[in-house]
Design a protein around this motif. Structure first.
Motif, PDB file in Angstrom:
ATOM      1  N   GLU A  99       0.860  -1.190   0.000  1.00 28.13           N
ATOM      2  CA  GLU A  99       0.000   0.000   0.000  1.00 28.13           C
ATOM      3  C   GLU A  99       0.888   1.230   0.000  1.00 28.13           C
ATOM      4  OE1 GLU A  99      -2.523   2.706  -0.187  1.00 28.13           O
ATOM      5  OE2 GLU A  99      -3.614   0.829   0.159  1.00 28.13           O
ATOM      6  N   ARG A 119      -1.830   1.956   4.859  1.00 28.73           N
ATOM      7  CA  ARG A 119      -0.973   0.810   5.184  1.00 28.73           C
ATOM      8  C   ARG A 119      -1.009   0.537   6.684  1.00 28.73           C
ATOM      9  NH1 ARG A 119       3.047   2.663   2.896  1.00 28.73           N
ATOM     10  NH2 ARG A 119       4.346   3.251   4.659  1.00 28.73           N
ATOM     11  N   ASP A 160      -2.657  -2.786  -3.049  1.00 27.31           N
ATOM     12  CA  ASP A 160      -3.410  -1.606  -3.456  1.00 27.31           C
ATOM     13  C   ASP A 160      -3.276  -1.435  -4.966  1.00 27.31           C
ATOM     14  OD1 ASP A 160      -4.779   0.909  -3.346  1.00 27.31           O
ATOM     15  OD2 ASP A 160      -2.831   1.908  -3.402  1.00 27.31           O
ATOM     16  N   ALA A 210      -4.092   1.765  -7.491  1.00 26.94           N
ATOM     17  CA  ALA A 210      -4.521   3.157  -7.570  1.00 26.94           C
ATOM     18  C   ALA A 210      -3.779   3.834  -8.721  1.00 26.94           C
ATOM     19  CB  ALA A 210      -4.202   3.870  -6.257  1.00 26.94           C
ATOM     20  N   THR A 212      -7.022  -4.285  -3.402  1.00 33.38           N
ATOM     21  CA  THR A 212      -7.859  -3.263  -2.784  1.00 33.38           C
ATOM     22  C   THR A 212      -7.798  -2.012  -3.646  1.00 33.38           C
ATOM     23  OG1 THR A 212      -6.121  -2.307  -1.407  1.00 33.38           O
ATOM     24  CG2 THR A 212      -7.375  -4.137  -0.468  1.00 33.38           C
ATOM     25  N   THR A 213      -8.942  -1.391  -3.851  1.00 38.55           N
ATOM     26  CA  THR A 213      -8.980  -0.194  -4.684  1.00 38.55           C
ATOM     27  C   THR A 213     -10.268   0.577  -4.467  1.00 38.55           C
ATOM     28  OG1 THR A 213      -8.681   0.633  -6.950  1.00 38.55           O
ATOM     29  CG2 THR A 213     -10.010  -1.358  -6.682  1.00 38.55           C
ATOM     30  N   LYS A 273     -12.515  -0.184  -1.536  1.00 40.82           N
ATOM     31  CA  LYS A 273     -12.309   0.795  -0.469  1.00 40.82           C
ATOM     32  C   LYS A 273     -13.561   1.649  -0.399  1.00 40.82           C
ATOM     33  CE  LYS A 273      -7.326   1.216  -1.052  1.00 40.82           C
ATOM     34  NZ  LYS A 273      -6.228   2.122  -1.435  1.00 40.82           N
TER      35      LYS A 273
END
Length: 166
Positions: free
Chosen positions: A17, A23, A62, A64, A92-93, A115
């Motif tokens: 992250e 994080r 992550d 992004a 994760t996003t 997220k």
């Protein structure tokens, strides 16, 4: 409906992250869940080295703008030097548009976590990895967990003409 209770004390989780606050949040949640070992890094190359050196049981990455989480995932799945091409990976996003979910799936992610997340959703996703061990598929343009999200009986996937030939 009560949640399953798993002992996560022997689990090694690698967290990739870029955002230091997020994080630390993920690490705090994992500590609360009593995950045995938590390894984290923000830079993609540092994550790769941690992945290679620590052989984690689960990787949380992550994805992004400006953070190449999917490229890291592809490297874990495709690189000849990868120590564990089968490692379960949770992307994760906040980029939750359908096309992005499909892109993550097609890159070989095991699971997709939108997220914002909570301790409960992270725990549920870890439980899902434990409960649903997915087989892996290799085709000319894909390697990763079976992308089908539900079990379908073989007979239901066959054409009627195929069933008549039996």
């Amino acid at each position: 409906m009560s949640m399953k209770q798993y002992d996560l004390s022997s689990l090694v989780v690698l967290v990739a992250e870029r955002n230091s606050f997020l994080r630390l949040t993920i690490k705090s949640i994992l500590r609360t869940l009593k995950v045995g070992q938590i390894i984290d890094a923000s830079e993609i190359e540092d994550v790769w080295q941690s992945f290679q050196n620590n052989n984690p049981d689960v990787v949380i990455i992550d994805w992004a703008p400006g953070y190449e989480g999917l490229r890291l995932l592809s490297r874990m799945r495709q690189d000849a030097e990868s120590n564990n091409i089968f490692v379960p990976v949770i992307i994760t996003t906040s980029m939750t548009e359908y096309a992005n979910v499909v892109m993550a799936r097609d890159s070989g992610t095991t699971d997709f976590l939108a997220k914002p997340y909570s301790p409960k959703t992270i725990y549920q996703h870890l439980c899902k990895l434990i409960d649903l061990k997915k087989s892996f598929v290799r085709t000319a343009d894909f390697f990763g967990p079976d992308r089908r999200s539900r079990a379908i009986e073989t007979a239901q996937r066959r054409r009627a003409s195929d069933l008549c030939m039996a």
